[in-house]
Design a protein around this motif. Sequence first.
Motif, PDB file in Angstrom:
ATOM      1  N   ALA B 155       0.822  -1.221   0.000  1.00 21.17           N
ATOM      2  CA  ALA B 155       0.000   0.000   0.000  1.00 21.17           C
ATOM      3  C   ALA B 155       0.847   1.258   0.000  1.00 21.17           C
ATOM      4  O   ALA B 155       0.406   2.311   0.408  1.00 21.17           O
ATOM      5  CB  ALA B 155      -0.961   0.026   1.193  1.00 21.17           C
ATOM      6  N   GLU B 257      -6.499   2.469   0.745  1.00 25.21           N
ATOM      7  CA  GLU B 257      -5.836   1.383   0.015  1.00 25.21           C
ATOM      8  C   GLU B 257      -6.304   0.032   0.514  1.00 25.21           C
ATOM      9  O   GLU B 257      -6.484  -0.900  -0.267  1.00 25.21           O
ATOM     10  CB  GLU B 257      -4.317   1.438   0.243  1.00 25.21           C
ATOM     11  CG  GLU B 257      -3.575   2.441  -0.586  1.00 25.21           C
ATOM     12  CD  GLU B 257      -3.342   1.963  -2.018  1.00 25.21           C
ATOM     13  OE1 GLU B 257      -3.430   2.793  -2.918  1.00 25.21           O
ATOM     14  OE2 GLU B 257      -3.091   0.770  -2.208  1.00 25.21           O
ATOM     15  N   GLN B 258      -6.507  -0.076   1.808  1.00 21.53           N
ATOM     16  CA  GLN B 258      -6.772  -1.395   2.369  1.00 21.53           C
ATOM     17  C   GLN B 258      -8.241  -1.725   2.500  1.00 21.53           C
ATOM     18  O   GLN B 258      -8.594  -2.888   2.612  1.00 21.53           O
ATOM     19  CB  GLN B 258      -6.084  -1.525   3.739  1.00 21.53           C
ATOM     20  CG  GLN B 258      -4.579  -1.448   3.581  1.00 21.53           C
ATOM     21  CD  GLN B 258      -3.830  -1.791   4.833  1.00 21.53           C
ATOM     22  OE1 GLN B 258      -4.413  -2.257   5.797  1.00 21.53           O
ATOM     23  NE2 GLN B 258      -2.543  -1.554   4.825  1.00 21.53           N
TER      24      GLN B 258
END
Lengths: 219, 705
Positions: B155, B257-258
Amino acid sequence: MTPQQALRDINGVITRTIAAGLCNQQNFPALRNTGTLRSEIYIQGSPDLSISLRDIPYEDIYTALDKGGAFNIRMIDGALIQMCYTFYRNKITSHRLCVFPSPFLHIFEAAEEEYERDELFADIVGGYIVRVPVRFDFSDNPEEHVDVHHPKSHLTLGQYKGCRIPVTSPVTPTRFMRFVIRHFYNPALSRITFDNEAERRVLPETITANERRIAFFTS
Amino acid sequence: MANVIWGTTTKPVSSQRLAEIIQASQDTDGTLYIGYPVLGTPDGAFPFDGILLSPQHGIIIFDIVEGRDLGDYEGRQDNFFSKLQSKLIQYPALVQRRILLANIVVLTFAPVAAISTVSSSDYPVYSDERVIGFISSIDWAHPEVFPALAAAVQALSNIKKGRRRRDIQQPDSRGAKLQRLNDSIANLDADQGAAVIETVDGVQRIRGLAGSGKTIVLALKVAYLHAQHPEWRIAITFNTRSLKGQFERLINTFVIEQTNEEPDWQKISIVHSWGSPSSPAGMYYIYTKSTGITYYEFGAAKQKFGGGQEFSGACAEALQVVPEPQPPYDVILVDEAQDLPPAFLQLCYRFLKPPKRLVYAYDELQSLTNASLPAPEELFGADARGRPLVTFAPDRPGRPRQDIILERCYRNSRPILATAHALGFGIYRTGGLIQIFDQAQLWLDVGYRVVAGQLADNHTVSLARTPETSPEFLESHSPIDDLIVFRRFGTSEEQDNWLVSEILKNLREDELTAEDIIVINPDPLKTRKAVAYARSRLYTEGINSSLAGVSGSPDIFFEPDVITFTGIFRAKGNEAAMVYVINAHDCFESFHPTGLTRVRNQLFTGMTRAKAWVRVLGIGHQMDALIEEYTRIRENNYTLTFTYPDEKRRQELRIVNRDMTKTEQDRISRRINELSNVLEALEHGDVRVEDLPISVRNRLRDLLG
């Protein structure tokens, strides 16, 4: 006072305030044409200044002005200074000179040492703070002028709409800044010097005889 | 040999077995992550059981089965594959002509299930060491994209975005070099990966040199924990206000991102350590409000607890309160713990629900006097029966680590860092070492290696940084004499004028922007005055600058198009490509030995803000002497060679250079003055030695030894 003179005056004031170590951040003033023979000095970036007139808590006004870069100078204790002028045929038609103190920090007088030494925690302030914005306004528009009630050049203390203390004439940037330093940054008075010629320059009077009868300021 | 990083897993036994097998294989390289990554998908956060990131074979996804039942393993493998593929295909660096260059292979690992009849080449299933054979046979045509692959998985691909692209005209300008420096792909190294992913059900310590990436590691950790445990209340706290903006930006990016969503800010609190009613809340402020005890603002704390003890006094008093407050947090992360009093850490400890997950991170060698913080047994105190509340157990395989050291410095190049350390400790100082710490091991912990001699008491030793601990790309962009410049001036006006002309050159010729430059004045008391002239000159040249201070947005350090001038304290935690340290002559010596530690420390902190280039400027003969000391460092090729002092000498150094409060310093100053007066009187003959009573003369003799 011509627009160029005023611009030089403002830049001179800002430079000297920086050199005296009283200015933490600044925005350049700029001059532009606004019509035939009309021009204005504004703050670069054209930030919105109208928020200060709205009916919202002072903390919000200050924060919005700060974040929006709506100031020429941010002083050592957070106070925001604005200096704006409009001109017609090279003469001043209006001005707006403001001081917006920070509602979150101690005033310079109260915490001079902390500010000078850049104390990391000087902003950890608990007490209930009251601050008064100060504004010198001028407009030579005859439709706005009401004898005694709305003098052409006047001083407003706080956000009171009715507060318009008469001032003898429009105020130059240098004399405005001198006023601010003397009264609100008194401990630093000896540290800063202004251009002699600029300081002596006083603009033609606009106060009326009736306005002289009540309490008034000499600009 | 692969290394293993342990994240959150619901399949501990099978994962442990897999890790053992992978680690036992000598030919298998890379990193095995358990419970990581967590990918953002249209359906939200999607955690993986485990992956192997291999430089030779690409990425191998493990579908781990804990029990006997394989279930719909084919469906799961399909799911893992498509989730990862749809994620990776978004990164242009990993795609060529619409084909993904990253190799994705999925297999099921089920050590206790019955699998004899099911394994097929499309959906491989393994239960023992034969999985290694399978992995080794994987062919990858594009191993050159491995760094980009790792960055995408970790990420980190997006952290540099959002900064303005520079307008580069010349390929070799400073701006161009800086662009290349920034573009070098960021990957987490093994220690950083562990720090992000491994979380203990207890206290965890993360330490490393300044510039080892702690801020990013902590932000990634918050994002990972939030993605894995969305119901947890997480708080991250710190000393320098300007970190708030940094953390907000990073955590936002990493969580998106996660999980493909913005963070739930009800669950994540980014708070300054102190706080006040008007500024955004701080940890101490929240604590006092929840217990109803007195909150001390700075001025009141100074009055009550004395200068220099304001915050520790306030926290100590807050700790006295009984009963203890209802703890609201599941995890608290503390950055810059070396600048916060132990009482504050204890306060955070109290504010945690069991099992008291406290992560504290700090710069090792920040104070240069000792290991920056005492050991946890001392730091957190003891219970009623005198047993320490927190101890660190030795590392065990398969368990997350409690004590993590980040030995790689990613901000400062080797020459800059070694120079800063050498000057900070006084390694090549004419008057000898200023300070050194007891645990010689610390040097190795922070990435120095012994290149000659022995790291032991009374032995000469040569320490240097290696390409492993100080990546070469940090220094290879410019010649060494451009990386570091020391310069002396006759007057402060000369210094300031040179500074201004250099800054103008940086902006007008070198293609640097205003945010690339910081000017630091080491002495915080004199900063305001020291920078005024240079700033006013810059203003007349049309260059905007600001003086970092309490009146500005305290949470922001850099403003666009504005050059930041700052005193040393506010510079902490920040970095810039071009750093000017002015008035460095103040850092050469000090009237009091105790002051010497402090000023060398200031020089150290100032120099280590530089990502690329540092200029150390000063005035007069003190600056000449400082330059002389630097020249010796340079002649030794940035290797630190010295005799390690023994315990007795270290004691002496500690006493001479101990930290003192201002009142103690003043008191000692007065006494020294008094003594100097007496000596003068004796020397001039106003008082004769014979006039002194024998007892006094004897006492003097005994004391002076």
